[in-house]
Motif scaffolding. Structure first.
Motif, PDB file in Angstrom:
ATOM      1  N   TYR A   1      24.066  30.236  28.393  1.00  0.00           N
ATOM      2  CA  TYR A   1      23.582  29.563  29.597  1.00  0.00           C
ATOM      3  C   TYR A   1      24.757  29.177  30.488  1.00  0.00           C
ATOM      4  O   TYR A   1      24.704  29.317  31.707  1.00  0.00           O
ATOM      5  N   TYR A   2      25.869  28.734  29.849  1.00  0.00           N
ATOM      6  CA  TYR A   2      27.060  28.358  30.624  1.00  0.00           C
ATOM      7  C   TYR A   2      27.633  29.576  31.325  1.00  0.00           C
ATOM      8  O   TYR A   2      28.007  29.521  32.502  1.00  0.00           O
ATOM      9  N   ASN A   3      27.703  30.717  30.614  1.00  0.00           N
ATOM     10  CA  ASN A   3      28.265  31.942  31.198  1.00  0.00           C
ATOM     11  C   ASN A   3      27.397  32.443  32.329  1.00  0.00           C
ATOM     12  O   ASN A   3      27.889  32.892  33.372  1.00  0.00           O
ATOM     13  N   ASP A   4      26.043  32.375  32.142  1.00  0.00           N
ATOM     14  CA  ASP A   4      25.135  32.802  33.208  1.00  0.00           C
ATOM     15  C   ASP A   4      25.285  31.945  34.440  1.00  0.00           C
ATOM     16  O   ASP A   4      25.320  32.450  35.570  1.00  0.00           O
ATOM     17  N   SER A   5      25.423  30.641  34.225  1.00  0.00           N
ATOM     18  CA  SER A   5      25.579  29.737  35.359  1.00  0.00           C
ATOM     19  C   SER A   5      26.896  29.983  36.071  1.00  0.00           C
ATOM     20  O   SER A   5      26.984  29.959  37.297  1.00  0.00           O
TER      21      SER A   5
ATOM     22  N   GLY B   1      13.154  21.565  24.832  1.00  0.00           N
ATOM     23  CA  GLY B   1      14.337  22.372  25.103  1.00  0.00           C
ATOM     24  C   GLY B   1      14.265  23.773  24.551  1.00  0.00           C
ATOM     25  O   GLY B   1      15.289  24.437  24.367  1.00  0.00           O
ATOM     26  N   THR B   2      13.068  24.265  24.279  1.00  0.00           N
ATOM     27  CA  THR B   2      12.906  25.615  23.751  1.00  0.00           C
ATOM     28  C   THR B   2      11.496  26.111  24.043  1.00  0.00           C
ATOM     29  O   THR B   2      10.578  25.304  24.225  1.00  0.00           O
TER      30      THR B   2
ATOM     31  N   GLU C   1      17.961  27.812  24.411  1.00  0.00           N
ATOM     32  CA  GLU C   1      17.541  26.654  23.633  1.00  0.00           C
ATOM     33  C   GLU C   1      18.593  25.562  23.747  1.00  0.00           C
ATOM     34  O   GLU C   1      19.791  25.827  23.654  1.00  0.00           O
ATOM     35  N   ARG C   2      18.114  24.345  23.903  1.00  0.00           N
ATOM     36  CA  ARG C   2      19.020  23.222  24.109  1.00  0.00           C
ATOM     37  C   ARG C   2      19.894  22.963  22.886  1.00  0.00           C
ATOM     38  O   ARG C   2      21.068  22.630  22.998  1.00  0.00           O
ATOM     39  N   ASN C   3      19.340  23.133  21.693  1.00  0.00           N
ATOM     40  CA  ASN C   3      20.062  22.792  20.461  1.00  0.00           C
ATOM     41  C   ASN C   3      20.776  23.975  19.834  1.00  0.00           C
ATOM     42  O   ASN C   3      21.260  23.890  18.717  1.00  0.00           O
ATOM     43  N   SER C   4      20.822  25.099  20.526  1.00  0.00           N
ATOM     44  CA  SER C   4      21.494  26.290  20.002  1.00  0.00           C
ATOM     45  C   SER C   4      22.830  26.462  20.698  1.00  0.00           C
ATOM     46  O   SER C   4      22.911  26.543  21.921  1.00  0.00           O
TER      47      SER C   4
END
Length: 472
Positions: A464-468, A273-274, A454-457
Motif C-alpha cells: 500500500y505504501y509503494n502504491d501510494s 481493515g480487511t 489489509e491493515r494488520n498485514s
C-alpha cells in the motif's frame, strides 16, 4: 402460419456419434419425457418396469424390459421413481455393481428425510456409482422444449468419471450442467425445487409490514382524528388517498434499503481493515436480496403513479375545486398567483418524473436479458451511480412536497408527524453516510481494502505504501 418444430424439441449439436444405450427405471411422466428427449438426441433407450408389457404411452423406438434385464443392457441407469419404491433395488445389487445410477427424485417437503434421496440410494446399492441430476427439470419442460424453461441442471456425485458421463448427457440434451461437488450436495439440490421464491420472501414480507404500519398510521391521522375532533367522516380516504400516501412511502424506504447494506458493509470493512472477514449472515442475506427489494419498490412506485393519475377525476377533488371557485365568486375576490408556490409545485412534479424514470431504468437493467448484455462496469454504473441519483431525486421529491409544512403545528395530529416525514428518515441516513464515505480520506483506504490490502498485514502495508508513493 407454420409451426416451427425446433422450438418444441431443440436438438443439441453435440449428439453422440455412436448410439449409447441408457436405461431408465420407471415409465411415469418424467421417465417417458426424458426417454423421448434422449431418443431424439440419438441415444438408445431401454425402460425398466414392473410390467414388461409395452404401453401406447411409451415412445416408439424404445424397449421395455424387467428391471434386471434392462439394467444389464446399459452402464448408465436413470432412476426415475420415488424414494419409497427404492426397495426393489436391493435385489439387483449384483447387476447394478459398477453401474452409474442417476437419481432424479424430489421430495414433498424440504428436509423430509434425515439424508438425501441420493445418499439413501447409495446405502441401498453400495457397489453402484450414484449421481444426482435432472431433479430441477420438469417433464413439461422436456416435452415442450428447454427453450421455455431453465437450462441449468445441478449435478453432484462422489465419482468424477461417472459425474462426467452424466454431464455429457446433459450437454447432449441441450442443457447446461452445473457441477455442485460431492454427493453431500444432493440434499441442497433436492431442496432447491421445493423453495418458493426464496429470495423474495424477505422483500415481500418487509413491504407488507411497512404497508400495514403506514396504512394504520395514516388511518389514525387522516380518518380517525378528523372524526373525533371535527366530526368529519373521511372514511372514503381508505380507497385512494391513504394508499396513494402509503405507496410512495414504502417505495422510498425500500429503495433506501437497497443501498443501506452496501454502506454497512463498507463501514465493517473500514473497521476491520480487511475484505477477507466474513460479513454477518443477516447482512449476507440482505445483500443477496437487494435486486428483489428494488423491484418490489418499483411496483409500489408504479402504484403511486397510477393513483396520482386518477386524482383529477375523483369526486372529492372536483367537489373541493367547485367549492373553492364558488366561494371566490360569492366573496367577489380572486387569489393572486403565487410564484413561489408555482416553483414548488413544478419542482415537486419534475423531481418525481425524473426519479420515476431512473427508477424504471434501474428495474429494466436488473432483468437478466438486459444485465447479460452489458459489461460489469456498465452494470455497476447504472445500479450504483444512477441508483444513488434516483434515491436523491426521490428524496428531494418528498422534501419539496413537504415544503414549509414541516414546521406547521397543525401537521402534528396527536403529536404524530405526517407519514411522509417518517419516510425520509432512512433515505436521509443513507445519503448522509454515503456523502461521508465518498470523501477522499475515506474512499481511498476503502478502495485499497477492496483491492486486497489489509491493515494488520506487513506485506500489504508495504504494498500500500509503494502504491501510494508511485501514485504521488
Amino acid at each position: 402460419m407454420e409451426k416451427n418444430s425446433s422450438n418444441m424439441i431443440p436438438l443439441a449439436e453435440n449428439s453422440p456419434n455412436k448410439q449409447e444405450t441408457v436405461c431408465i427405471f420407471g415409465t411415469g411422466d418424467f421417465g417417458r419425457s426424458l426417454g423421448y428427449k434422449m431418443l431424439q438426441c440419438g441415444y438408445s433407450i431401454v425402460f425398466g418396469s414392473r410390467s414388461a408389457q409395452t404401453s401406447t404411452l411409451i415412445p416408439k423406438g424404445t424397449e421395455v424390459l424387467s428391471h434386471g434385464e434392462a439394467a444389464q443392457k446399459a452402464d448408465i441407469i436413470i432412476v426415475a421413481i420415488q424414494r419409497q419404491h427404492y426397495d426393489f433395488l436391493t435385489e439387483l445389487t449384483e447387476v447394478l455393481h459398477g453401474k452409474v445410477l442417476v437419481d432424479v427424485s424430489n421430495n414433498l417437503k424440504i428436509n423430509q428425510y434425515p439424508e438425501s434421496n441420493a445418499e439413501y440410494l447409495a446405502k441401498l446399492v453400495p457397489g453402484a456409482k450414484i449421481v444426482k441430476a435432472f431433479n430441477t427439470v420438469s417433464a413439461w419442460a422436456l416435452q415442450s422444449g428447454t427453450l421455455d424453461a431453465s437450462r441449468q441442471v445441478f449435478v453432484c456425485g462422489d465419482d468424477n468419471k461417472a459425474k462426467q458421463m452424466v454431464m455429457d448427457i446433459v450437454r447432449t440434451l441441450g442443457l447446461t450442467p452445473l457441477d455442485q461437488g460431492s454427493l453431500l450436495a444432493a440434499r441442497e439440490i433436492e431442496n432447491y425445487p421445493l423453495q418458493l421464491f426464496p429470495m423474495w420472501k424477505f422483500p415481500i414480507y418487509l413491504a407488507i409490514g411497512l404497508s400495514a404500519f403506514f396504512f394504520f398510521y395514516c388511518l389514525i391521522r387522516d380518518v380517525i382524528y378528523p372524526y373525533v375532533y371535527e366530526n368529519k367522516d373521511l372514511s372514503f380516504f381508505i380507497a385512494i388517498t391513504i394508499p396513494n400516501r402509503v405507496c410512495p412511502i414504502v417505495a422510498l424506504i425500500l429503495l433506501a434499503l437497497v443501498y443501506l447494506p452496501g454502506i454497512i458493509a463498507a463501514i465493517l470493512q473500514l473497521h476491520r481493515g480487511t475484505k477477507y472477514s466474513r460479513f454477518p449472515d443477516w447482512l449476507d442475506k440482505w445483500m443477496l436480496c437487494r435486486k428483489q427489494l428494488g423491484l418490489v419498490a418499483l411496483v409500489f412506485a408504479f402504484l403511486h403513479v397510477l393513483y396520482t393519475l386518477v386524482i383529477p377525476i375523483r369526486y372529492y377533488v372536483r367537489w373541493r375545486l367547485n367549492v373553492y371557485v364558488i366561494s371566490q365568486i360569492k366573496d367577489n375576490r380572486t387569489d393572486p398567483f403565487n410564484n413561489t408556490n408555482g416553483w414548488i409545485s413544478d419542482s415537486y412534479v419534475s423531481l418525481g418524473i425524473l426519479g420515476f424514470f431512473l427508477f424504471v431504468l434501474l428495474g429494466i437493467t436488473s432483468l437478466p436479458s438486459v444485465s447479460n448484455s452489458v459489461n460489469w462496469r456498465e452494470f455497476r454504473f447504472v445500479q450504483s451511480k444512477l441508483g444513488y441519483l434516483t434515491l436523491i431525486l426521490c428524496t428531494a421529491h418528498t422534501l419539496v412536497y413537504g415544503g414549509k409544512r414541516f414546521l406547521n403545528p397543525s401537521m402534528y395530529r396527536w403529536y404524530l408527524p405526517a407519514a411522509y416525514m417518517l419516510s425520509l428518515i432512512v433515505p436521509c441516513i443513507v445519503l448522509a453516510i454515503k456523502f461521508v464515505l465518498i470523501f477522499p480520506c475515506i474512499d481511498q483506504p476503502l478502495t485499497q481494502i477492496r483491492q486486497g490490502w489489509e491493515r494488520n498485514s506487513k506485506g500489504s502495508k508495504q504494498a500500500y505504501y509503494n502504491d501510494s508513493k508511485s501514485a504521488v
